[in-house]
Design an enzyme around this catalytic site. Structure first.
Site, short mmCIF file in Angstrom:
data_model
loop_
_atom_site.label_atom_id
_atom_site.label_comp_id
_atom_site.label_asym_id
_atom_site.label_seq_id
_atom_site.Cartn_x
_atom_site.Cartn_y
_atom_site.Cartn_z
N ALA A 111 0.80 -1.23 0.00
CA ALA A 111 0.00 0.00 0.00
C ALA A 111 0.83 1.28 0.00
O ALA A 111 0.26 2.37 0.01
CB ALA A 111 -0.93 0.02 1.21
N TYR A 127 5.96 -14.59 -13.67
CA TYR A 127 4.93 -13.61 -13.32
C TYR A 127 3.57 -14.08 -13.82
O TYR A 127 2.57 -14.04 -13.09
CB TYR A 127 5.28 -12.25 -13.93
CG TYR A 127 4.25 -11.17 -13.69
CD1 TYR A 127 4.22 -10.48 -12.48
CD2 TYR A 127 3.30 -10.85 -14.67
CE1 TYR A 127 3.28 -9.49 -12.25
CE2 TYR A 127 2.36 -9.86 -14.44
CZ TYR A 127 2.34 -9.19 -13.23
OH TYR A 127 1.39 -8.21 -13.02
#
Length: 258
Positions: free
Chosen positions: A13, A152
């Site tokens: 965050a 990924y």
């Protein structure tokens, strides 16, 4: 979910989408625990949010999501500080094919761990209020192949699959917690600034992938989709796509065969 007074925990965050999600929730009256492993960026973001929305409504907690004790402790701190949890957003992620073990640890293992930890805190079986878990995957989790980023891509496919399974009605009946996943196309954040150090010799192919998808999404578009998913109480096990070509929509799957 009506957000006024609700408590959210968001990983990754300090910047990028995680920071944007945090601010969007705070604007709507939620209280937010912001987790990130980067102390300087995290403290800076935490101070910024406290100044905008009040220190009683936001808190930064330093946490490496790949360290199970740290993650458990961060959940405990957030729940104790705000009096429970209503929303968990497993957002932390990296794009790194060189350190591929860490890529899997952050992008997939930590998301699964965050999902189970969120269930432990919010489950009605454990005395929780029920709630909502949103896992942040990627359009890479829905595409058949991105040759320059196999690890990924695999990690994000895993996030989609795990989220769909945990969003089954069987789990909701037990816990009272919905689980959904958002798959944005490549977005204009620092994660897309790849180099040979992070991606190997094929790093130059990654921008070519963005070009094929029409370019990079603005963060604001992903936030719009995210808020729709947060506030829609009818969705469970849903896969939201956010792309330049089709905007915000949901991927449709065939019904289970058993």
């Amino acid at each position: 979910m009506a957000l006024m007074g609700k408590v959210a925990l968001i990983t990754g965050a300090a910047q990028g989408l995680g920071k944007a999600f945090s601010e969007a929730l705070l604007k709507r009256g939620a209280r937010v625990a912001m987790l990130d492993m980067k102390p300087e960026e995290g403290e800076r973001t935490g101070q910024e949010m406290a100044e905008k929305f009040g220190p009683e409504n936001s808190r930064f907690i330093q946490c490496d999501v790949t360290a199970s004790e740290q993650l458990d402790g961060a959940f405990d701190k957030a729940s104790s500080h705000f009096g429970g949890l209503d929303l968990v957003v497993n957002n932390a992620g990296i794009l790194n094919e060189v350190q591929w073990e860490r890529c899997l640890a952050i992008n997939l293992e930590a998301v699964i761990r965050g999902t189970f930890t969120g269930l432990n805190h919010m489950s009605t079986q454990n005395g929780g209020r029920g709630g909502h878990i949103i896992n942040v995957a990627s359009i890479a989790g829905l595409l058949s192949s991105i040759p320059a980023a196999p690890v990924y891509t695999a990690s994000k496919h895993g996030v989609v699959a795990a989220s769909r399974c945990m969003g089954h009605a069987m789990h909701y009946k037990r816990h009272g917690v919905r689980v959904n996943v958002i798959c944005p196309s490549f977005t204009d954040t620092d994660i897309v600034k790849v180099t040979e150090d992070s991606m190997g010799k094929d790093f130059w192919m990654v921008p070519k992938t963005y070009e094929k998808l029409g370019g990079l999404l603005p963060v604001s578009t992903v936030v719009e989709g995210f808020l729709q998913l947060v506030e829609d109480e009818t969705r469970n096990g849903a896969v939201m796509r956010v792309t330049l070509a089709k905007g915000i929509d949901f991927k449709k799957y065939r019904e289970d065969m058993f």
